[in-house]
Design an enzyme around this catalytic site. Structure first.
Site, PDB file in Angstrom:
ATOM      1  N   TYR A 154       0.838  -1.207   0.000  1.00  0.00           N
ATOM      2  CA  TYR A 154       0.000   0.000   0.000  1.00  0.00           C
ATOM      3  C   TYR A 154       0.875   1.261   0.000  1.00  0.00           C
ATOM      4  O   TYR A 154       0.672   2.179  -0.810  1.00  0.00           O
ATOM      5  CB  TYR A 154      -0.911  -0.032   1.225  1.00  0.00           C
ATOM      6  CG  TYR A 154      -1.826   1.169   1.358  1.00  0.00           C
ATOM      7  CD1 TYR A 154      -2.975   1.290   0.583  1.00  0.00           C
ATOM      8  CD2 TYR A 154      -1.550   2.185   2.279  1.00  0.00           C
ATOM      9  CE1 TYR A 154      -3.820   2.395   0.713  1.00  0.00           C
ATOM     10  CE2 TYR A 154      -2.388   3.276   2.415  1.00  0.00           C
ATOM     11  CZ  TYR A 154      -3.524   3.374   1.634  1.00  0.00           C
ATOM     12  OH  TYR A 154      -4.357   4.472   1.772  1.00  0.00           O
ATOM     13  N   LYS A 158       1.251   4.065  -2.937  1.00  0.00           N
ATOM     14  CA  LYS A 158       0.928   5.477  -2.690  1.00  0.00           C
ATOM     15  C   LYS A 158       2.150   6.372  -2.916  1.00  0.00           C
ATOM     16  O   LYS A 158       2.022   7.506  -3.372  1.00  0.00           O
ATOM     17  CB  LYS A 158       0.367   5.665  -1.280  1.00  0.00           C
ATOM     18  CG  LYS A 158      -0.987   4.977  -1.073  1.00  0.00           C
ATOM     19  CD  LYS A 158      -2.058   5.531  -2.007  1.00  0.00           C
ATOM     20  CE  LYS A 158      -3.444   5.038  -1.673  1.00  0.00           C
ATOM     21  NZ  LYS A 158      -4.476   5.574  -2.577  1.00  0.00           N
TER      22      LYS A 158
END
Ligand SMILES: NC(=O)c1ccc[n+]([C@@H]2O[C@H](COP(=O)([O-])OP(=O)(O)OC[C@H]3O[C@@H](n4cnc5c(N)ncnc54)[C@H](O)[C@@H]3O)[C@@H](O)[C@H]2O)c1
Length: 247
Positions: A154, A158
């Protein structure tokens, strides 16, 4: 009513931050393409709840990981409304898992949903925006700036969103302004799901403002970056995080 007569596409827009962003643009008079990956009941409920607001909602079902589906969705919205002014790349998923237990499938699913989708949606949208100008707002995360154990794919995705934002900002300025919002913990279904994993609630004591954000507060940063009030923002990362990360 800055967005009256304008078309805005928000991905992952029937829950959480995306829904709040769609509502914020709707209040400003926009025609808002509400993307979801197959949640028509949530769209119908949202359309009913927001029916008295000035703008217009257009349902845009597509999986943002699917190149052909994204192209169809973006072309369809631009054709139906005659233009595309703003793209908000908000759709995303997270997963709480120790790095050494993370599978290749986990990695691919998260990178596809959180990073490849931004590539696909920008690639489809930019040709519609170039002549008249436009704005893209990508939703990253405060965790891309701070890092977090058990969130490796994640945070990597990002971080990639932030780098992609900067490269596109340079390539398409001045006609298209590309910026990112990197929210801190926000009351949404994603955060609720993460908090179900024991020991993984974000500690509010580490947030100087002492609370999580409401999605409407993140939506205001998105609205701002897309608006003419942010006319000198280019390749920036605005991080409403209650003071958890100070840069
Ligand atoms: N909630 C937080 O604390 C927080 C913090 C930082 C960043 N974010 C980011 O904000 C964005 C919105 O998340 P949220 O917190 O509102 O959670 P959420 O789960 O409510 O929203 C995510 C949305 O993305 C949609 N989505 C997922 N996969 C999709 C796909 N393949 N195609 C189309 N749509 C898809 C979901 O249907 C959902 O509506 C995400 O990018 C998330 O990473 C959230």
């Amino acid at each position: 009513m800055e967005f009256a007569g304008k078309t805005v596409l928000v991905t992952g827009a029937v829950t959480g931050i995306g829904r709040a962003a769609a509502e914020a643009f709707l209040r400003e008079g926009a025609t808002v393409g509400v993307n979801h990956p197959g949640q028509p009941a949530l769209f119908a409920g949202m359309a009913d709840e927001l029916r008295d607001l000035p703008g217009k909602l257009v349902e845009c079902e597509a999986d943002v990981c699917d190149a052909a589906g994204v192209q169809r969705m973006v072309d369809g919205l631009a054709k139906a409304t005659g233009r595309l002014d703003v793209l908000v790349n908000n759709a995303g998923i997270s997963q709480v898992k120790p790095f050494l237990e993370t599978t290749e499938d986990d990695w691919n699913r998260i990178i596809d949903t959180d990073l490849k989708s931004v590539f696909l949606c920008c690639r489809a949208a930019i040709p519609h925006m170039r002549a008249q100008g436009g704005a893209i707002v990508n939703i990253a995360s405060e965790l891309a700036l701070s890092g977090r154990a058990h969130f490796a794919p994640y945070t990597a995705a990002k971080g990639g969103v932030i780098s992609l934002t900067r490269s596109l900002a340079r390539e398409f300025a001045p006609s298209i302004r590309v910026n990112a919002v990197a929210p801190g913990p926000t009351h949404t279904p994603m955060l609720e799901k993460e908090a179900q994993v024991p020991g993984h609630e974000e500690d509010v004591n580490e947030i100087p403002l002492g609370r999580y954000a409401d999605p409407s507060e993140i939506a205001q940063s998105i609205l701002f970056l897309a608006s003419s009030r942010a006319s000198f923002f280019c390749g920036d990362v605005v991080s409403p995080n209650g003071g958890a990360v100070m840069r």
